[in-house]
Design a protein around this motif. Sequence first.
Motif, PDB file in Angstrom:
ATOM      1  N   GLY A 197       0.763  -1.268   0.226  1.00  0.00           N
ATOM      2  CA  GLY A 197      -0.086   0.141  -0.105  1.00  0.00           C
ATOM      3  C   GLY A 197       0.988   1.200   0.036  1.00  0.00           C
ATOM      4  N   GLY A 198       2.131   1.118  -0.496  1.00  0.00           N
ATOM      5  CA  GLY A 198       2.761   2.280  -0.806  1.00  0.00           C
ATOM      6  C   GLY A 198       3.717   2.739   0.665  1.00  0.00           C
ATOM      7  N   GLU A 199       3.552   1.724   1.427  1.00  0.00           N
ATOM      8  CA  GLU A 199       4.314   2.057   2.978  1.00  0.00           C
ATOM      9  C   GLU A 199       5.319   0.831   3.044  1.00  0.00           C
ATOM     10  OE1 GLU A 199       1.738   2.665   5.984  1.00  0.00           O
ATOM     11  OE2 GLU A 199       0.762   4.583   4.862  1.00  0.00           O
ATOM     12  N   LYS A 200       6.347   0.924   3.717  1.00  0.00           N
ATOM     13  CA  LYS A 200       7.356   0.110   4.291  1.00  0.00           C
ATOM     14  C   LYS A 200       6.722  -0.930   5.068  1.00  0.00           C
ATOM     15  CE  LYS A 200      12.047  -0.829   5.646  1.00  0.00           C
ATOM     16  NZ  LYS A 200      13.358  -0.238   6.123  1.00  0.00           N
ATOM     17  N   LYS A 201       7.022  -2.215   5.200  1.00  0.00           N
ATOM     18  CA  LYS A 201       6.190  -2.975   6.104  1.00  0.00           C
ATOM     19  C   LYS A 201       7.358  -4.232   6.358  1.00  0.00           C
ATOM     20  CE  LYS A 201       2.431  -5.916   6.707  1.00  0.00           C
ATOM     21  NZ  LYS A 201       1.000  -6.242   6.372  1.00  0.00           N
ATOM     22  N   ILE A 202       7.700  -4.166   7.862  1.00  0.00           N
ATOM     23  CA  ILE A 202       8.449  -5.336   8.121  1.00  0.00           C
ATOM     24  C   ILE A 202       7.990  -6.593   8.392  1.00  0.00           C
ATOM     25  CG2 ILE A 202      10.093  -5.791  10.179  1.00  0.00           C
ATOM     26  CD1 ILE A 202      10.721  -3.254   8.818  1.00  0.00           C
ATOM     27  N   LEU A 203       8.709  -7.467   7.749  1.00  0.00           N
ATOM     28  CA  LEU A 203       8.110  -8.881   7.748  1.00  0.00           C
ATOM     29  C   LEU A 203       9.002  -9.988   8.618  1.00  0.00           C
ATOM     30  CD1 LEU A 203       7.479  -8.998   3.934  1.00  0.00           C
ATOM     31  CD2 LEU A 203       5.575  -8.435   5.621  1.00  0.00           C
ATOM     32  N   SER A 204       8.398 -10.929   8.773  1.00  0.00           N
ATOM     33  CA  SER A 204       9.129 -12.436   9.182  1.00  0.00           C
ATOM     34  C   SER A 204       9.447 -13.284   8.489  1.00  0.00           C
ATOM     35  CB  SER A 204       8.171 -12.821  10.528  1.00  0.00           C
ATOM     36  OG  SER A 204       8.638 -13.924  10.950  1.00  0.00           O
ATOM     37  N   LEU A 205      10.434 -13.953   8.587  1.00  0.00           N
ATOM     38  CA  LEU A 205      10.846 -15.119   7.599  1.00  0.00           C
ATOM     39  C   LEU A 205       9.990 -16.207   7.951  1.00  0.00           C
ATOM     40  CD1 LEU A 205      14.729 -15.169   8.057  1.00  0.00           C
ATOM     41  CD2 LEU A 205      13.246 -14.454   6.068  1.00  0.00           C
ATOM     42  N   GLU A 206       8.858 -16.262   9.007  1.00  0.00           N
ATOM     43  CA  GLU A 206       7.977 -17.231   9.035  1.00  0.00           C
ATOM     44  C   GLU A 206       6.605 -16.919   8.419  1.00  0.00           C
ATOM     45  OE1 GLU A 206       9.255 -20.197  10.429  1.00  0.00           O
ATOM     46  OE2 GLU A 206      11.296 -19.217  10.371  1.00  0.00           O
ATOM     47  N   ASP A 207       6.469 -15.822   8.077  1.00  0.00           N
ATOM     48  CA  ASP A 207       5.312 -15.308   7.641  1.00  0.00           C
ATOM     49  C   ASP A 207       4.951 -16.034   6.239  1.00  0.00           C
ATOM     50  OD1 ASP A 207       4.743 -13.050   8.980  1.00  0.00           O
ATOM     51  OD2 ASP A 207       5.554 -11.520   7.680  1.00  0.00           O
ATOM     52  N   THR A 208       3.539 -16.720   6.351  1.00  0.00           N
ATOM     53  CA  THR A 208       2.993 -17.185   5.279  1.00  0.00           C
ATOM     54  C   THR A 208       2.452 -16.442   3.839  1.00  0.00           C
ATOM     55  OG1 THR A 208       2.308 -18.893   6.854  1.00  0.00           O
ATOM     56  CG2 THR A 208       1.183 -19.230   4.488  1.00  0.00           C
ATOM     57  N   VAL A 209       3.075 -16.884   2.881  1.00  0.00           N
ATOM     58  CA  VAL A 209       2.673 -16.182   1.475  1.00  0.00           C
ATOM     59  C   VAL A 209       2.172 -17.247   0.409  1.00  0.00           C
ATOM     60  CG1 VAL A 209       4.717 -14.520   1.811  1.00  0.00           C
ATOM     61  CG2 VAL A 209       5.292 -16.536   0.682  1.00  0.00           C
ATOM     62  N   SER A 210       1.485 -16.576  -0.250  1.00  0.00           N
ATOM     63  CA  SER A 210       0.802 -17.201  -1.450  1.00  0.00           C
ATOM     64  C   SER A 210       1.762 -17.215  -2.737  1.00  0.00           C
ATOM     65  CB  SER A 210      -0.443 -16.442  -1.812  1.00  0.00           C
ATOM     66  OG  SER A 210      -1.322 -17.026  -3.076  1.00  0.00           O
ATOM     67  N   MET A 211       1.834 -18.397  -3.119  1.00  0.00           N
ATOM     68  CA  MET A 211       2.607 -18.629  -4.529  1.00  0.00           C
ATOM     69  C   MET A 211       1.675 -19.059  -5.622  1.00  0.00           C
ATOM     70  SD  MET A 211       5.332 -17.418  -3.412  1.00  0.00           S
ATOM     71  CE  MET A 211       6.226 -17.612  -4.918  1.00  0.00           C
ATOM     72  N   SER A 212       0.209 -18.670  -5.447  1.00  0.00           N
ATOM     73  CA  SER A 212      -0.633 -18.819  -6.650  1.00  0.00           C
ATOM     74  C   SER A 212      -1.026 -20.640  -6.771  1.00  0.00           C
ATOM     75  CB  SER A 212      -0.136 -18.423  -8.121  1.00  0.00           C
ATOM     76  OG  SER A 212      -0.001 -16.904  -7.857  1.00  0.00           O
ATOM     77  N   MET A 213      -0.792 -20.981  -5.668  1.00  0.00           N
ATOM     78  CA  MET A 213      -1.234 -22.522  -5.772  1.00  0.00           C
ATOM     79  C   MET A 213      -2.759 -22.708  -4.962  1.00  0.00           C
ATOM     80  SD  MET A 213       0.898 -25.687  -4.229  1.00  0.00           S
ATOM     81  CE  MET A 213       0.990 -27.202  -5.390  1.00  0.00           C
ATOM     82  N   TRP A 214      -3.810 -22.942  -5.810  1.00  0.00           N
ATOM     83  CA  TRP A 214      -5.065 -22.947  -5.330  1.00  0.00           C
ATOM     84  C   TRP A 214      -5.631 -24.179  -5.674  1.00  0.00           C
ATOM     85  CZ3 TRP A 214      -6.372 -18.420  -2.841  1.00  0.00           C
ATOM     86  CH2 TRP A 214      -5.585 -17.155  -3.057  1.00  0.00           C
ATOM     87  N   GLY A 215      -6.715 -24.570  -4.726  1.00  0.00           N
ATOM     88  CA  GLY A 215      -7.530 -25.653  -4.865  1.00  0.00           C
ATOM     89  C   GLY A 215      -9.035 -25.455  -4.801  1.00  0.00           C
ATOM     90  N   PHE A 216      -9.812 -25.681  -5.751  1.00  0.00           N
ATOM     91  CA  PHE A 216     -11.228 -25.598  -5.673  1.00  0.00           C
ATOM     92  C   PHE A 216     -12.183 -26.658  -6.268  1.00  0.00           C
ATOM     93  CE2 PHE A 216      -8.968 -21.723  -7.478  1.00  0.00           C
ATOM     94  CZ  PHE A 216      -9.335 -20.773  -6.480  1.00  0.00           C
TER      95      PHE A 216
END
Length: 301
Positions: A197-216
Amino acid sequence: MANKTLVVLAAGMGTRFGTRIKQLEPLGPDGELLIDYSVYDALQAGFDRAVFIIRKDIEELFKSTIGARVEKRIKTDYVFQSPDQLPVRAGDFPGRTKPWGTAQALWCCRDVLDGPFAIVNADDFYGRDAFMKLGGFLGDFTADACSVGFMLKNTLSDFGTVNRGVCKTDANGLLTSVEETKAIGKDENGVVSGTFGGEKKILSLEDTVSMSMWGFGAEFMPRLTRQLSAFLERLPADEPKAELTIADAVDGEIHGSGFGVMNLTTDSRWFGITYEADVDAARETLKSCIDSGVYPSPLWS
């Protein structure tokens, strides 16, 4: 009807990687491509059909390379993506040549999906555990859909910053949002940060991220049609670049109709070949998987 279908986004195969096509970069010791490993892992996870989304102009190249490799192992179908395939306002964007995004790519599969399916990128490596988690969910739905979430530390590149969708979940493990965070990397002190959103954000290496792998389930397709239609209705006729991603469509359903998306976490190491220097690292990672017995070599014996 197929038990579980693997849908592979491959219409972007014409994108050049250096002077080569990255989806055709041989990375395994016997010339295997990343898609070979995804299909292999999907078979182990109980998938019995693959649908490749491609462009008509790369049909011959795709079928003579990737198609020829996997058609012997799994039932294979092809769907073509083009800018003029739209649920509404077809023909209203005469100058449009750029694809409409991954949501429209998946929408092009509406007539060939009648059961549980997963969707992945052709040029990403997701790992065995990720596919097993995905296959398990599609065999026993515990929510309307699922996203496989990777630990941020397992998705970073040593050769530049990356963009990742940082996942937020509720107490039940359901996604509440996916924050598309740009330029993620470590500084000289090991602090991981990015811009959201245009602002710097501190993250953790343990954060979960999406890599465009979905199930429907197949019932997601009418929802996708609704989201894609609403997106298109808002656009001017001369819009050249706007896109709708699957993540955008899912987010719209989460907030608009209570769509429940389970965030499945995996410790699999994701990798792609965004940068030229990623090639050697990818080959080393695959070699270590082979040495530890995860994959045979050659992969297809």
